[in-house]
Design an enzyme around this catalytic site. Structure first.
Site, PDB file in Angstrom:
ATOM      1  N   HIS A 155     -25.609 -68.894  12.665  1.00 33.40           N
ATOM      2  CA  HIS A 155     -25.732 -68.639  14.100  1.00 33.40           C
ATOM      3  C   HIS A 155     -26.696 -67.476  14.316  1.00 33.40           C
ATOM      4  O   HIS A 155     -26.546 -66.402  13.718  1.00 33.40           O
ATOM      5  CB  HIS A 155     -24.352 -68.307  14.678  1.00 33.40           C
ATOM      6  CG  HIS A 155     -24.409 -67.762  16.053  1.00 33.40           C
ATOM      7  ND1 HIS A 155     -25.162 -68.354  17.058  1.00 33.40           N
ATOM      8  CD2 HIS A 155     -23.838 -66.660  16.611  1.00 33.40           C
ATOM      9  CE1 HIS A 155     -25.044 -67.642  18.154  1.00 33.40           C
ATOM     10  NE2 HIS A 155     -24.250 -66.604  17.914  1.00 33.40           N
ATOM     11  N   ASN A 166     -30.288 -65.145  20.954  1.00 36.72           N
ATOM     12  CA  ASN A 166     -28.994 -65.789  20.688  1.00 36.72           C
ATOM     13  C   ASN A 166     -28.764 -66.845  21.770  1.00 36.72           C
ATOM     14  O   ASN A 166     -28.544 -66.506  22.937  1.00 36.72           O
ATOM     15  CB  ASN A 166     -27.891 -64.723  20.716  1.00 36.72           C
ATOM     16  CG  ASN A 166     -26.503 -65.303  20.470  1.00 36.72           C
ATOM     17  OD1 ASN A 166     -26.296 -66.501  20.570  1.00 36.72           O
ATOM     18  ND2 ASN A 166     -25.562 -64.437  20.137  1.00 36.72           N
ATOM     19  N   CYS A 201     -20.147 -69.273  20.815  1.00 34.84           N
ATOM     20  CA  CYS A 201     -21.261 -69.433  19.863  1.00 34.84           C
ATOM     21  C   CYS A 201     -20.905 -70.322  18.669  1.00 34.84           C
ATOM     22  O   CYS A 201     -21.793 -70.737  17.922  1.00 34.84           O
ATOM     23  CB  CYS A 201     -21.750 -68.071  19.378  1.00 34.84           C
ATOM     24  SG  CYS A 201     -22.332 -67.009  20.704  1.00 34.84           S
TER      25      CYS A 201
END
Ligand code: COA
Length: 341
Positions: A262, A292, A119
């Site tokens: 994020h 996500n 990520c």
């Protein structure tokens, strides 16, 4: 690690979501979960998943096209001289996906490689591409974050299924001799802690536990995550890395116009904003609609905030991400005068 990137500017932004939207209600039909649990624990209401046969490279090509267009460039030879693609879900274990993406965009024999920082991948890719530009090895770079997590989720794992989505976002970076124009990358911070490698992992399919013989346990071929520990690490690492960048730039919390974190969980975003003293209203949130999306998360959030008119030229923007590895990274820039596609 500190990377100084003064003469590099962001000059184009593009994004792409596969059309299939998966609502919380749709997940509730096959998993032991509820819309109420997903919404209150994560902030996510829906996400997009690529259909069968659609690979990460397909999404990356779409986002890449759009970023080039946004930068006023035709996809073709000479548009850029470097492609860096951040992904956890490459089209194949070998080779990298970026050379194929570069070829499909008709970019010619450019340097092209993938980055695996889960990520945090997009911040790592920004750092790599800007370092090539600072070193004079490239004038313009296409930096892409693209993912198809739907291909690595264990269909029986309610914790990961509700969180992750597919998508792609891309930016064009350029050497910026005119340092008065907004869009400059001002600072970057990267870090890692491999002692936390097991918190986010696909146990099998690599050289440690091979995909062939002995045949791995089926569950080991899927993405796994220790949610609670990841949550704490994500808050602490993103806050500390962001603070490092703010301190180096001499920015107070009040000087950050937009925090683009994020998009893992709205509670994580709020905790990072709180830790930095930045009001929650100045934290960009689009995870309610995309979930996500790992390496695609930051450019998708930027595209969303730019499209809504929140990001205006000259705005001071702080990016921060955390992911498997463990890895993390932050970057500061002024927002350029561009039209995202
Ligand atoms: N629906 C309903 N219940 C669920 C569930 C779901 N989809 N997923 C987990 N639960 C249950 C758990 O089994 C647990 O039940 P128990 O108390 O009976 O054991 C309960 O909910 C609480 O689980 P817990 O893991 O403590 O919840 P949490 O508040 O930490 O939230 C996450 C779980 C995954 C949402 C959260 O930890 C998180 O967002 N972590 C970071 C995830 C991430 O983004 N990682 C990517 C890299 S940054």
């Amino acid at each position: 690690m500190t990377v100084h990137t003064t003469p590099v500017a962001l000059v184009g932004l593009g994004s792409y979501l596969p059309p299939q939207r998966i609502t919380n209600e749709a997940l509730c039909e096959r998993l032991d979960t509820t819309d109420e649990w997903i919404t209150t624990r994560t902030g996510i209401r829906s996400r997009h998943w690529a259909g069968p046969g659609v690979a990460t490279g397909d999404l990356a090509v779409e986002a890449g096209h759009r970023a080039l267009k946004s930068a006023g460039l035709e996809a073709g030879p000479g548009a850029v001289d470097l492609v860096v693609l951040a992904t956890t879900t490459p089209d194949n274990p070998c080779p990298a996906t970026s050379p194929d993406v570069a070829a499909r965009l008709g970019l010619g024999p450019v340097a092209a490689y993938d980055i695996a920082a889960v990520c945090s991948g997009f911040i790592y890719a920004l750092a790599a591409a800007s370092a090539h530009i600072v070193a004079g090895q490239a004038q313009r770079a296409l930096v892409i974050g693209a993912e198809t997590y739907s291909t690595i989720l264990n269909p029986a794992d309610r914790t990961t299924n509700v969180i992750f989505g597919d998508g792609a976002g891309a930016v064009v970076l350029s050497a910026a001799p005119d340092s008065d124009r907004p869009g400059l990358l001002l600072d970057l911070d990267l870090g890692s802690d491999g002692t936390g490698r097991d918190l986010i992992t696909i146990p099998a399919g690599g050289s440690r536990q091979r995909a062939t013989t002995p045949e791995p346990d089926a569950d080991d071929c899927y993405f796994t995550m220790q949610g609670k520990q990841v949550f704490t690490q994500a808050v602490n690492r993103m806050t500390a890395s962001s603070q490092t960048v703010l301190d180096r730039l001499g920015w107070g919390a009040g000087e950050v116009d937009w925090l683009v974190g994020h998009q893992a969980n709205v509670r994580i975003l709020n905790a990072v904003a709180r830790g930095l003293g930045i009001p929650a209203e100045r934290a960009v949130v689009n995870l309610d609609r995309v979930g996500n999306t790992s390496a695609a998360s930051i450019p998708l959030a930027l595209a969303d905030a730019a499209a809504s008119g929140a990001l205006t030229p000259g705005a001071r923007v702080l990016l921060t991400a955390f992911g498997g590895g463990l890895t993390w990274g932050s970057a500061a820039l002024t927002w350029p005068d561009i039209v995202p596609v």
